[in-house]
Design an enzyme around this catalytic site. Sequence first.
Site, mmCIF file in Angstrom:
data_model
loop_
_atom_site.group_PDB
_atom_site.id
_atom_site.type_symbol
_atom_site.label_atom_id
_atom_site.label_comp_id
_atom_site.label_asym_id
_atom_site.label_seq_id
_atom_site.Cartn_x
_atom_site.Cartn_y
_atom_site.Cartn_z
ATOM 1 N N ARG A 40 0.786 -1.142 -0.100
ATOM 2 C CA ARG A 40 0.102 -0.130 -0.124
ATOM 3 C C ARG A 40 0.697 1.150 0.031
ATOM 4 O O ARG A 40 0.550 2.449 0.479
ATOM 5 C CB ARG A 40 -0.922 -0.093 1.219
ATOM 6 C CG ARG A 40 -1.855 -1.146 0.866
ATOM 7 C CD ARG A 40 -3.322 -0.819 2.011
ATOM 8 N NE ARG A 40 -4.204 -1.839 1.842
ATOM 9 C CZ ARG A 40 -4.175 -2.969 2.284
ATOM 10 N NH1 ARG A 40 -3.244 -3.311 3.173
ATOM 11 N NH2 ARG A 40 -5.172 -4.166 2.080
ATOM 12 N N LYS A 48 3.972 11.340 -11.473
ATOM 13 C CA LYS A 48 2.846 10.465 -12.141
ATOM 14 C C LYS A 48 3.704 9.457 -12.485
ATOM 15 O O LYS A 48 4.700 9.371 -12.821
ATOM 16 C CB LYS A 48 2.878 11.350 -13.762
ATOM 17 C CG LYS A 48 1.868 12.294 -13.688
ATOM 18 C CD LYS A 48 1.386 12.638 -15.196
ATOM 19 C CE LYS A 48 0.139 13.767 -15.156
ATOM 20 N NZ LYS A 48 0.240 14.325 -16.546
ATOM 21 N N GLU A 104 10.724 18.748 -24.549
ATOM 22 C CA GLU A 104 10.216 19.075 -23.324
ATOM 23 C C GLU A 104 10.756 20.233 -22.560
ATOM 24 O O GLU A 104 9.925 21.020 -22.021
ATOM 25 C CB GLU A 104 10.349 17.836 -22.187
ATOM 26 C CG GLU A 104 9.639 16.508 -22.570
ATOM 27 C CD GLU A 104 8.120 16.642 -22.679
ATOM 28 O OE1 GLU A 104 7.659 17.368 -22.092
ATOM 29 O OE2 GLU A 104 7.716 15.583 -23.236
ATOM 30 N N LYS A 109 8.514 23.136 -13.479
ATOM 31 C CA LYS A 109 7.294 22.221 -13.266
ATOM 32 C C LYS A 109 7.054 21.994 -11.533
ATOM 33 O O LYS A 109 5.892 21.632 -11.559
ATOM 34 C CB LYS A 109 8.136 20.613 -13.839
ATOM 35 C CG LYS A 109 7.214 19.588 -13.576
ATOM 36 C CD LYS A 109 7.207 18.571 -14.307
ATOM 37 C CE LYS A 109 6.321 17.453 -14.287
ATOM 38 N NZ LYS A 109 6.301 16.278 -14.987
ATOM 39 N N GLU A 131 -3.707 17.330 -11.480
ATOM 40 C CA GLU A 131 -3.915 17.748 -12.799
ATOM 41 C C GLU A 131 -5.491 17.878 -12.833
ATOM 42 O O GLU A 131 -6.136 17.496 -13.692
ATOM 43 C CB GLU A 131 -3.426 16.480 -13.809
ATOM 44 C CG GLU A 131 -3.556 17.151 -15.315
ATOM 45 C CD GLU A 131 -2.790 16.471 -16.171
ATOM 46 O OE1 GLU A 131 -1.636 16.164 -16.112
ATOM 47 O OE2 GLU A 131 -3.576 15.837 -17.163
ATOM 48 N N ARG A 178 -2.101 22.057 -14.013
ATOM 49 C CA ARG A 178 -1.108 20.980 -14.557
ATOM 50 C C ARG A 178 -1.186 20.568 -16.165
ATOM 51 O O ARG A 178 -0.300 19.983 -16.623
ATOM 52 C CB ARG A 178 -1.013 19.651 -13.526
ATOM 53 C CG ARG A 178 -0.077 18.991 -13.900
ATOM 54 C CD ARG A 178 0.234 17.719 -12.798
ATOM 55 N NE ARG A 178 1.447 16.792 -13.300
ATOM 56 C CZ ARG A 178 1.883 16.142 -12.227
ATOM 57 N NH1 ARG A 178 1.605 16.092 -11.176
ATOM 58 N NH2 ARG A 178 2.938 15.256 -12.879
ATOM 59 N N ASN A 189 0.850 19.543 -20.809
ATOM 60 C CA ASN A 189 0.629 18.601 -21.969
ATOM 61 C C ASN A 189 0.717 19.373 -23.390
ATOM 62 O O ASN A 189 0.438 18.855 -24.163
ATOM 63 C CB ASN A 189 -0.801 17.921 -21.614
ATOM 64 C CG ASN A 189 -0.559 17.008 -20.362
ATOM 65 O OD1 ASN A 189 0.210 16.385 -20.180
ATOM 66 N ND2 ASN A 189 -1.824 16.937 -19.882
ATOM 67 N N HIS A 242 1.193 17.716 -26.679
ATOM 68 C CA HIS A 242 1.200 16.205 -26.423
ATOM 69 C C HIS A 242 0.000 15.684 -27.052
ATOM 70 O O HIS A 242 0.149 14.522 -27.295
ATOM 71 C CB HIS A 242 1.256 15.875 -24.822
ATOM 72 C CG HIS A 242 2.859 15.976 -24.520
ATOM 73 N ND1 HIS A 242 3.369 17.242 -24.528
ATOM 74 C CD2 HIS A 242 3.614 15.005 -23.912
ATOM 75 C CE1 HIS A 242 4.615 17.111 -24.199
ATOM 76 N NE2 HIS A 242 4.618 15.804 -23.511
ATOM 77 N N HIS A 266 0.963 12.959 -29.331
ATOM 78 C CA HIS A 266 0.729 11.438 -29.133
ATOM 79 C C HIS A 266 0.089 10.810 -30.245
ATOM 80 O O HIS A 266 0.433 9.775 -30.496
ATOM 81 C CB HIS A 266 -0.101 11.049 -27.924
ATOM 82 C CG HIS A 266 0.496 11.044 -26.437
ATOM 83 N ND1 HIS A 266 -0.041 11.620 -25.389
ATOM 84 C CD2 HIS A 266 1.700 11.181 -26.363
ATOM 85 C CE1 HIS A 266 0.625 11.571 -24.450
ATOM 86 N NE2 HIS A 266 1.897 11.484 -24.990
ATOM 87 N N HIS A 274 8.827 10.482 -29.158
ATOM 88 C CA HIS A 274 8.167 11.350 -28.749
ATOM 89 C C HIS A 274 8.497 12.785 -28.927
ATOM 90 O O HIS A 274 7.527 13.580 -28.950
ATOM 91 C CB HIS A 274 8.233 10.968 -27.065
ATOM 92 C CG HIS A 274 7.568 11.661 -26.313
ATOM 93 N ND1 HIS A 274 6.039 11.516 -26.017
ATOM 94 C CD2 HIS A 274 7.705 12.671 -25.261
ATOM 95 C CE1 HIS A 274 5.620 12.354 -25.278
ATOM 96 N NE2 HIS A 274 6.743 13.108 -24.890
#
Length: 357
Positions: free
Chosen positions: A129, A151, A193, A229, A239, A243, A247, A250, A254, A266
């Site tokens: 956990r 993330k 990035e 960031k 997010e 946040r 992206n 992206h 993607h 990427h």
Amino acid sequence: MEPKEENNTVRSVLVNAGHGYNVKIGSGLINDIGNMVNDVLNADRLAVFIDSEVDRLYGDRLEGNLASAGFQTCRFVFPAGEASKNIKTVVDFIDFMSENHITRKDAVVAAGGGVAGDMGGFAAAIYLRGIKFIQVPTTLLSAVDSSVGGKTGVDTSAGKNLTGAFWQPSLVVCDTDLLKTNSKDLILDGTAEIIKTAAISDKKLFNYIKRTEISENLAEIIEQCVKIKGRVVEADEKEAGLRKILNFGHTMGHAIEMYSDFGISHGKAVAIGMLIVTKAFEFHGLTAYGVFNELNDLISAKGFQTETKAPVNELCRLAMSDKKTSGDNIDLVYLKEIGEAGIYSVKLKDLYNFISC
Ligand code: GLY
């Protein structure tokens, strides 16, 4: 890639998310990582989670230094590459941790790029956990982006990063020397990035990147990106809103990756994604006039292609299957100007018309 600027300075950026943690950036940090981990953890054992490529280059040095600081260590090596980023690898690692008696007091050390960091963090989030974990980014992309912010997750058959958790690390150790072995594609992934980070929130950094060679100012640029960031993540860890600006580029990026069956890396895809969306938003008057050209010039100067052969209708169809859709809408990140981002919700049925202006 030969960083010229590096010296023995250790830069430290505090990120106040989760329990709060430092991102340490500098040359040669892997040679002192055991002491750094000792400063933040009360663990007996560390489970090193590392991909085969990074293991070949740095695994013995990393584990050796952790052991010399008094930790009992074990090492789980998985095949390098996105194909490993699935729940089976995580379950195998969890079984490995059980076999090696990793307890709630102990921790994971995830070393590698985004794949290692995301999976190692996810295993740490769910094993017993939740146990602590340390990120050791070894790619430019993971240094400037994915190792910070918590993330974690894996890909599923339906798409990238569709299962995961927000689970913040206890420490990030970014040894800039380890980035020297990055391939050209890995450098481009990170560069995209960096451009994204500057474009959404720091015009000064954007201008700095324009006139400087990233590889010669690595620590400085990584520190700036991590600070930006970190501020975003502190304001919106899960997010819910802000946040999403991380992206930028992206959604279309993607889609380009998927259209090319991941033949386009990427970073190259995100670079074109930033341009597609900026062109459309400038056309619609939401992005200041001239921003597209400024972004296009920088992206091109850093060695990226600026166009894709993928038809826009195909990209829109693929973007609509992306996890960033919410109900009948898709949130697009755009630039109001260089250094300031906004979020604009477009109806899925209108996406093609909006983008293909
Ligand atoms: N890479 C985007 C984020 O961490 O939110």
